[in-house]
Structures are given as structure tokens and as C-alpha cells.
Design an enzyme around this catalytic site. Structure first.
Site, PDB file in Angstrom:
ATOM      1  N   SER A 125     -19.709 -30.321 -20.590  1.00 43.69           N
ATOM      2  CA  SER A 125     -18.937 -29.150 -21.489  1.00 43.69           C
ATOM      3  C   SER A 125     -17.357 -29.554 -21.790  1.00 43.69           C
ATOM      4  CB  SER A 125     -18.960 -27.831 -20.817  1.00 43.69           C
ATOM      5  OG  SER A 125     -18.519 -26.660 -21.710  1.00 43.69           O
ATOM      6  N   HIS A 183      10.986 -30.378 -12.623  1.00 40.27           N
ATOM      7  CA  HIS A 183       9.786 -29.739 -12.046  1.00 40.27           C
ATOM      8  C   HIS A 183       8.788 -30.366 -12.681  1.00 40.27           C
ATOM      9  CE1 HIS A 183       6.907 -27.234 -10.057  1.00 40.27           C
ATOM     10  NE2 HIS A 183       6.275 -26.895 -11.053  1.00 40.27           N
ATOM     11  N   SER A 201       3.924 -30.346 -12.440  1.00 41.84           N
ATOM     12  CA  SER A 201       2.881 -29.946 -11.628  1.00 41.84           C
ATOM     13  C   SER A 201       1.754 -29.732 -12.562  1.00 41.84           C
ATOM     14  CB  SER A 201       3.358 -28.432 -11.295  1.00 41.84           C
ATOM     15  OG  SER A 201       3.098 -27.559 -12.407  1.00 41.84           O
ATOM     16  N   GLY A 244      -0.464 -27.164 -12.380  1.00 41.86           N
ATOM     17  CA  GLY A 244      -0.869 -25.909 -12.514  1.00 41.86           C
ATOM     18  C   GLY A 244      -2.255 -25.540 -11.954  1.00 41.86           C
ATOM     19  N   ARG A 245      -2.676 -26.035 -10.983  1.00 35.30           N
ATOM     20  CA  ARG A 245      -3.939 -25.718 -10.261  1.00 35.30           C
ATOM     21  C   ARG A 245      -3.725 -25.336  -8.820  1.00 35.30           C
ATOM     22  NH1 ARG A 245      -8.591 -30.322 -11.437  1.00 35.30           N
ATOM     23  NH2 ARG A 245      -8.158 -30.682 -13.596  1.00 35.30           N
ATOM     24  N   SER A 255      -4.052 -28.715  -6.332  1.00 40.05           N
ATOM     25  CA  SER A 255      -2.881 -28.394  -6.712  1.00 40.05           C
ATOM     26  C   SER A 255      -1.876 -29.680  -6.347  1.00 40.05           C
ATOM     27  CB  SER A 255      -2.256 -27.149  -5.806  1.00 40.05           C
ATOM     28  OG  SER A 255      -0.962 -27.189  -6.265  1.00 40.05           O
ATOM     29  N   ASN A 269       9.496 -31.082  -7.229  1.00 38.31           N
ATOM     30  CA  ASN A 269      10.864 -30.984  -7.616  1.00 38.31           C
ATOM     31  C   ASN A 269      11.811 -32.104  -7.453  1.00 38.31           C
ATOM     32  OD1 ASN A 269      10.123 -28.213  -8.720  1.00 38.31           O
ATOM     33  ND2 ASN A 269      10.159 -27.471  -6.504  1.00 38.31           N
TER      34      ASN A 269
END
Length: 341
Positions: free
Chosen positions: A174, A210, A212, A214-215, A220, A224
Site C-alpha cells: 500500500s 533536534h 527525530s 516522529g515514531r 523511535s 538533540n
């Protein structure tokens, strides 16, 4: 075609290669520049821009014969590609309808990597069949927050870079976004004019960074950093040296405690620009006996006055946060919307 949008692309997205100086300001340039400039920009400043080689390069990117014969008289003595970009950015800082590029902005419809991250090793419930060919893109912008902090020097700006890896051709799964990295930055910049051996230190930055994906756990990834960035130029060549210090986290909250082992403590980048073509080289290394790091090579050349063709090669660790400890080799082909210079 929307005139304001076209002007923005010319002023921000086209590299400042050599071109024949105009004897008089082009009416088309004055009209376009006036729509992108802020209210505080004077008519004289617009005229200077339209009489400069920057406008000529934007409107005649393929006229190499004229570029080679041009005699350029930059506003600043020994001015190079970084200084020229600084001067172009002056016209966008106060205009709310213009987005100023930060890093390069590109779309690579075809991006091949030799090894895909095994999500099932971290999250057994996630069983994604991944394609080695995907679509990669980067969006990077910045905005000025505070100018002339210390008399006539020092300004504070905020940047944001989004880099995404999209399994666009993976219809079986998908077409998911495999990984997206978010990188907001707060930058305190000081211009400089110190010169050594022909290299001019045009700017220095103190950066809070920073990064990341975002998980949530267990996928994750974030960290920083406090960075210093030293920017140098010499004619058509520019380079930056960016050492950093990672801000420590509580061990139970740190989902990538060994990231410095793979991404190291610094990044060096060199960029050479000529005739609106750009060659870039990025290097990272952990300076340890195991010698882990990364190299990224980019090459761009104009397709038309709006975009460039772009080829990007990467080898090493940290192309994306989810695979920071997995060495990969990748190559992508696409278009560059705004270049480094």
C-alpha cells in the site's frame, strides 16, 4: 504563470554563476523583483540586483560563452558564492509570501538502495515487504526571527528540514512512507570577513538542532545537538565545518544511545559551483579505529531556468535515523528545486 512564484524561484532557487553584466536594469527583472521584495527594499537595491550577474545568470543559464567572457564586479571585494547567496536572501527576509530555502530542496523519483532496514527485527508484528527502489524528497526552509542583535551583526533564524523515503511503487504494501526525518533548528549567525590563504570566513553559527523520526517505541529515533558551523568561501568554492556536541538524555529515554559511534561528532561539506552546475561532497567520520562514517556526493546541472537535474550518491551510516547503525549504499536521480548555492 504566476509572476510572484516565478520570481521567487529565480531569486532563491538558481545558483549565481558568471554571466554578462547588464548595461541597464531589465524591466522584466524590476517587475519580478518588486513583487518578491519586502516593502523596505529600495528601488536602488532592486536596480542593483537587476544590473548584477545574478539576474543575467538566472535568465540565461546556458549561455556559457558569455559567462566565460564576463568580467564580474561583485559588491564585496573577493565576494564568492556564499556572499552572493547572502545578498539574494536579503530580498526575502521580510516578505511573508516568500519561503527562503535552507538546505537543498529536491525530489528523487528513482532512489535505489542496496540494503533495506529490517523492521521485523525490532517490531515482529510489522511485516512490510519493501522495495529497493523508492521515491526520496527533501523540503528545507528557514525564516528570520531577529536581525542586528549586536549592532549591525548577528541574526537569529529558524530552519526546518523534512526528509522522506516513500515506497511509492510498493503497491503490495500500500505504498507506505518508510521513514520521515524531521529536523528543526535554531541558528544564531554572525557574518565575518576574516581571510586566510585566499579562503574567507564569511559566517559562523551557533545552532540548536533536534532530529527525530516522529515514531513511537520501538521504532523511535531522536537526538538533540549543539553545533558550531564555520563557513568559508573562495571564488566558486564554499565549505563548512560543523562539529557538534550531543545533549545527553536519561538512559531509559534514549532510544539510540550509540548514535555517535556511527554518525560521529562532525560533518564537513564542500561545494563547487560553476556555470550553474554544482558539485557537492559531504563527509562524516567517528574518528575511531573502526572508522565508521558516511560520504555523500551530489551533482546538479540546469534543465531550464526553474529546476536542475540532480544525481545523489550515498555510502555509509545515517542516511536516515531508523537505519543509523546500518551501512547502506544508495543512488538517486531526480530534480533539484533549490540548490545549496
Amino acid at each position: 504563470m504566476n509572476c510572484r512564484y516565478f520570481c521567487t524561484l529565480i531569486i532563491l532557487g538558481v545558483s549565481a554563476s558568471l554571466a554578462t553584466p547588464l548595461q541597464a536594469a531589465s524591466p522584466d527583472c524590476l517587475e519580478l523583483a518588486a513583487q518578491s521584495a519586502s516593502e523596505s527594499t529600495t528601488v536602488g537595491e532592486l536596480r542593483d540586483l537587476c544590473q548584477s550577474p545574478l539576474w543575467s545568470a538566472a535568465t540565461n543559464p546556458d549561455d556559457e560563452t558569455q559567462q566565460e567572457q564576463a568580467v564580474v564586479e561583485p559588491k564585496h571585494q573577493n565576494s564568492g558564492v556564499v556572499q552572493q547567496r547572502f545578498e539574494l536572501e536579503r530580498f526575502t527576509h521580510d516578505n511573508p509570501f516568500v519561503l527562503t530555502p535552507h538546505r537543498s530542496n529536491y525530489i528523487l523519483p528513482v532512489s535505489y538502495r542496496d540494503d533495506m532496514f529490517d523492521y521485523n527485527s525490532l517490531a515482529p508484528g510489522i511485516d512490510i515487504q519493501q522495495d529497493n527502489i523508492e521515491l526520496e524528497f527533501q523540503l528545507s526552509i528557514k525564516v528570520m526571527i531577529w536581525e542586528s542583535i549586536f549592532e549591525n551583526n548577528g541574526y537569529l533564524s529558524m530552519g526546518y528540514t523534512n526528509r522522506s523515503f516513500w515506497q511509492a511503487y510498493n503497491s503490495v504494501s500500500s505504498s507506505p512512507f518508510r521513514e520521515t526525518n524531521h529536523e528543526p533548528e535554531l541558528m544564531l549567525t554572525f557574518t565575518n570577513d576574516w581571510e586566510w590563504q585566499g579562503f574567507r570566513n564569511v559566517g559562523n553559527q551557533l545552532i540548536f538542532n533536534h532530529q527525530s523520526n516522529g515514531r513511537s517505541e520501538p521504532l523511535s529515533r531522536s537526538w538533540n545537538r549543539l553545533m558550531l558551523n564555520f563557513i568559508f568561501e573562495r571564488d566558486r568554492f564554499a565549505m563548512s565545518f560543523k562539529p557538534w556536541y550531543r545533549l545527553k538524555e536519561e538512559r531509559e529515554d534514549d532510544n539510540n544511545p550509540d548514535i555517535e559511534k556511527y554518525l560521529g561528532h562532525f560533518e564537513w561539506m564542500g561545494i563547487y559551483n560553476w556555470h550553474n552546475r554544482t558539485l557537492s561532497l559531504m563527509l562524516r567520520n567517528n574518528l575511531r579505529s573502526e572508522n565508521k562514517g558516511a560520504v555523500e556526493l551530489g551533482w546538479s546541472f540546469p534543465i531550464n531556468s526553474r529546476v536542475k537535474a540532480y544525481v545523489k550518491y550515498f555510502n555509509g551510516y545515517g542516511e536516515s535515523l531508523i537505519e543509523y547503525n546500518n551501512a547502506i549504499e544508495s543512488i538517486g536521480i531526480g530534480v533539484l528545486i533549490s540548490d545549496w548555492l
